[in-house]
Write a protein that holds these residues in place. Structure first.
Motif, PDB file in Angstrom:
ATOM      1  N   TRP A 127       0.845  -1.207   0.000  1.00  0.00           N
ATOM      2  CA  TRP A 127       0.000   0.000   0.000  1.00  0.00           C
ATOM      3  C   TRP A 127       0.872   1.245   0.000  1.00  0.00           C
ATOM      4  N   ILE A 252      -0.260   5.873   6.791  1.00  0.00           N
ATOM      5  CA  ILE A 252      -1.388   4.942   6.852  1.00  0.00           C
ATOM      6  C   ILE A 252      -2.036   4.930   8.231  1.00  0.00           C
ATOM      7  N   LYS A 255      -3.272   8.468   9.194  1.00  0.00           N
ATOM      8  CA  LYS A 255      -4.240   8.929   8.195  1.00  0.00           C
ATOM      9  C   LYS A 255      -5.583   8.221   8.336  1.00  0.00           C
ATOM     10  N   LEU A 256      -5.548   6.916   8.640  1.00  0.00           N
ATOM     11  CA  LEU A 256      -6.786   6.138   8.699  1.00  0.00           C
ATOM     12  C   LEU A 256      -7.312   5.963  10.118  1.00  0.00           C
ATOM     13  N   ASP A 302      -8.754  -1.722  13.936  1.00  0.00           N
ATOM     14  CA  ASP A 302      -7.895  -0.977  13.009  1.00  0.00           C
ATOM     15  C   ASP A 302      -7.945  -1.553  11.603  1.00  0.00           C
ATOM     16  N   LYS A 305     -10.977  -0.559   9.609  1.00  0.00           N
ATOM     17  CA  LYS A 305     -10.862   0.788   9.024  1.00  0.00           C
ATOM     18  C   LYS A 305     -10.097   0.751   7.707  1.00  0.00           C
ATOM     19  N   SER A 306      -9.039  -0.030   7.657  1.00  0.00           N
ATOM     20  CA  SER A 306      -8.251  -0.097   6.423  1.00  0.00           C
ATOM     21  C   SER A 306      -9.037  -0.751   5.296  1.00  0.00           C
ATOM     22  N   GLN A 308     -12.265  -0.728   4.895  1.00  0.00           N
ATOM     23  CA  GLN A 308     -13.287   0.200   4.416  1.00  0.00           C
ATOM     24  C   GLN A 308     -12.733   1.094   3.313  1.00  0.00           C
ATOM     25  N   VAL A 309     -11.474   1.487   3.438  1.00  0.00           N
ATOM     26  CA  VAL A 309     -10.857   2.336   2.422  1.00  0.00           C
ATOM     27  C   VAL A 309     -10.621   1.564   1.135  1.00  0.00           C
ATOM     28  N   GLY A 317     -11.342  10.798   3.746  1.00  0.00           N
ATOM     29  CA  GLY A 317     -10.212  10.348   4.543  1.00  0.00           C
ATOM     30  C   GLY A 317      -9.363   9.296   3.882  1.00  0.00           C
ATOM     31  N   SER A 318      -9.715   8.876   2.680  1.00  0.00           N
ATOM     32  CA  SER A 318      -8.930   7.856   1.976  1.00  0.00           C
ATOM     33  C   SER A 318      -7.552   8.404   1.619  1.00  0.00           C
ATOM     34  N   ASN A 319      -6.564   7.506   1.631  1.00  0.00           N
ATOM     35  CA  ASN A 319      -5.207   7.899   1.237  1.00  0.00           C
ATOM     36  C   ASN A 319      -4.772   7.213  -0.054  1.00  0.00           C
TER      37      ASN A 319
END
Length: 541
Positions: A127, A252, A255-256, A302, A305-306, A308-309, A317-319
């Motif tokens: 990533w 990451i 950010k997330l 955690d 959350k990753s 979901q992106v 909020g996506s990176n």
């Protein structure tokens, strides 16, 4: 040749109104060959994700399965989730937080318990490579030596990330002195008797090693290569003093909002999972050279959350961009088993949904002696699976397989219902000269009839014996489709599968718009289909 052949077929079909005759193959064609015709399913339509209530029966079955699994001798604990872009629709958490201490064995895991995720770490290393590539500071086809000057091989960044480098996977190698009478000294440091290596030790071992195979021969798993990828990422960034952990935290974790993720066990250990079989692993420090291969700790919360992106990279909020995720979620090498492929970090297995539609499950497995993990995504159906286990059970892939068997049918049923309610039915223009009928079969949308200005388009293209035409989604909005006509006269011929759909997807344009383009909408409370090639509008009847 296909570009010349397609217009010819269309012209013949339009003029004659009959099916084009397929020429016989040459006399040298084999007399015995496979004449099966694989079904070509359209790509999955992007739909609103299901809620827990939509898969209620699956939730109960999953709970029963994980509860029983946690009671087996090989499993100290298991936490798992089924994730959609909106969050988890199922979470199960069972077992002991501190299985190594009889005085604390009553403490149980939850969604915030911190596990060693082992090689699932590699997902975040890959990533980060894409983040840096998109930022313009890393080239996937750059030589590793551009970023690590002491690295002597011609290996590229992409080769590291796809296990295509040929670099041995367990460097620095131990000494299997008892071989062939024993396996002592095998595996990675520290299992092979050596400590976790420094950066210099790792690069020196690679420089002096013999490659397993030449680069791009076929993928062979390499923890060593992924450790180096972490070093490359940090060096390319140039702002973290070469420290991989600091880079991932900035780009990451922070950010997330992955506040429980790190590379060293936190000073306050009340949420850290410890296995009964290898309690020392909870305190491992992989060092900078191998952090990118397997050093990460994370919680179920955690990792949700990753996912979901990755399931919806357009979210706030996506990176990472939707374009990059589409690029990332692709097989790069197919093994000769019609089942397993490898991607940019992904271990990809082929499965089928309830309709027999093949899908690819993108997973990453992780294994230490006392921790076994899986991070997987089904992009077609829009959900992910996370499995974190402590103990000696070595099969998170099998656990995820069971969870797919439980949830996939329920998600398929939900998707079929949404497709039917959103799209299916008869649509007619105000003057009655244009009409279509949309149905749902096998998880796909089909146009069973398509008449524009009193011209039957399916008859014009297929002759009198018409077949329904699949609607292929061509935008992320879930509203824009193209009718995939294939290649009239060859559709249904053996040995083609989706070849004809790909080649014949774009037969022509009218008024500057593709003739097969249709756009669903709701106007004035009614479902409508806009047909840009005619400027017409069909209203749900």
């Amino acid at each position: 040749m296909a570009f010349k052949f397609l217009p010819l077929l269309l012209a013949i079909a339009s003029v004659s109104g009959s099916t084009v005759t397929v020429p016989r193959r040459g006399l040298l064609a084999p007399q015995k060959r496979d004449t099966s015709t694989p079904t070509c399913f359209a790509p999955a339509t992007k739909l609103p994700p299901p809620k827990a209530a939509d898969v209620k029966s699956a939730v109960a079955s999953a709970d029963a399965y994980l509860r029983a699994l946690a009671q087996t001798d090989e499993v100290d604990s298991v936490v798992a989730a089924i994730v959609t872009p909106d969050g988890s629709i199922y979470e199960g958490t069972y077992g002991s937080l501190r299985a190594n201490d009889s005085a604390l064995v009553g403490l149980t895991v939850d969604r915030d318990s911190i596990y060693r995720i082992a090689s699932v770490t590699k997902v975040f290393t890959a990533w980060e490579s894409y983040i840096l590539r998109d930022r313009g500071v890393l080239g996937l086809d750059d030589k590793v030596s551009k970023y690590l000057p002491s690295f002597k091989l011609d290996t590229t960044v992409r080769q590291l990330a796809t296990h295509m480098s040929g670099i041995p996977g367990t460097l620095p190698a131990g000494n299997m002195s008892s071989w062939p009478h024993g396996f002592d000294g095998s595996g990675n440091p520290p299992d092979n008797g050596l400590p976790f290596p420094t950066e210099a030790d790792t690069i020196a071992a690679i420089n002096s090693a013999t490659l397993m195979v030449a680069p791009y021969t076929f993928p062979l798993y390499s923890d060593t290569a992924y450790g180096v990828l972490g070093l490359v990422n940090a060096a390319a960034d140039g702002k973290v003093n070469g420290q991989y952990a600091a880079l991932i935290k900035r780009d990451i974790f922070d950010k997330l909002g992955m506040s429980s993720s790190s590379f060293k066990a936190p000073a306050s250990t009340e949420r850290v999972v410890v296995s009964s079989s290898e309690p020392v692993e909870a305190d491992y420090d992989f060092l900078n050279a191998m952090d990118g291969a397997g050093g990460q700790l994370s919680s179920l919360a955690d990792l949700i959350k990753s996912q979901q992106v990755l399931l919806d990279p357009s979210r706030s909020g996506s990176n990472i961009s939707p374009y990059t995720v589409r690029e990332w979620m692709r097989p790069l090498y197919n093994f000769a088993d019609d089942f397993f492929s490898v991607g940019h970090v992904w271990e990809i297995v082929k499965r089928k949904d309830s309709s027999g539609r093949p899908y690819q499950f993108y997973e990453k497995n992780g294994a230490l002696n006392g921790f076994h993990t899986l991070y997987g995504l089904n992009p077609d159906s829009g959900y992910g699976i996370i499995v974190l286990m402590s103990g000696s059970n070595f099969d998170p892939h099998g656990v995820a397989w069971e969870l797919q068997d439980i949830f996939q049918p329920a998600i398929d049923t939900y998707r079929a219902s949404v497709l039917k309610n959103t799209y299916a039915g008869s649509y007619v223009s105000a003057d009655g000269k244009s009409k279509t009928s949309i149905s749902v079969r096998n998880g796909n949308l089909y146009a069973d009839a398509f008449v524009l200005d009193e011209e039957d388009i399916l008859v014009a293209l297929q002759g009198p014996d018409t077949q329904p035409v699949a609607l292929w989604p061509v935008a992320e909005d879930g509203l824009t489709f193209r009718l995939s006509f294939g290649m009239p006269g060859l559709n249904g011929a053996p040995n083609y599968g989706c070849i004809l759909e790909m080649v014949g997807f774009d037969p022509g344009y009218a008024r500057g718009k593709a003739i097969g383009l249709v756009q669903f909408a709701v106007e004035g409370g009614k479902k409508v289909i806009n047909v840009p090639s005619t400027g017409g509008k069909l209203i749900f009847a």
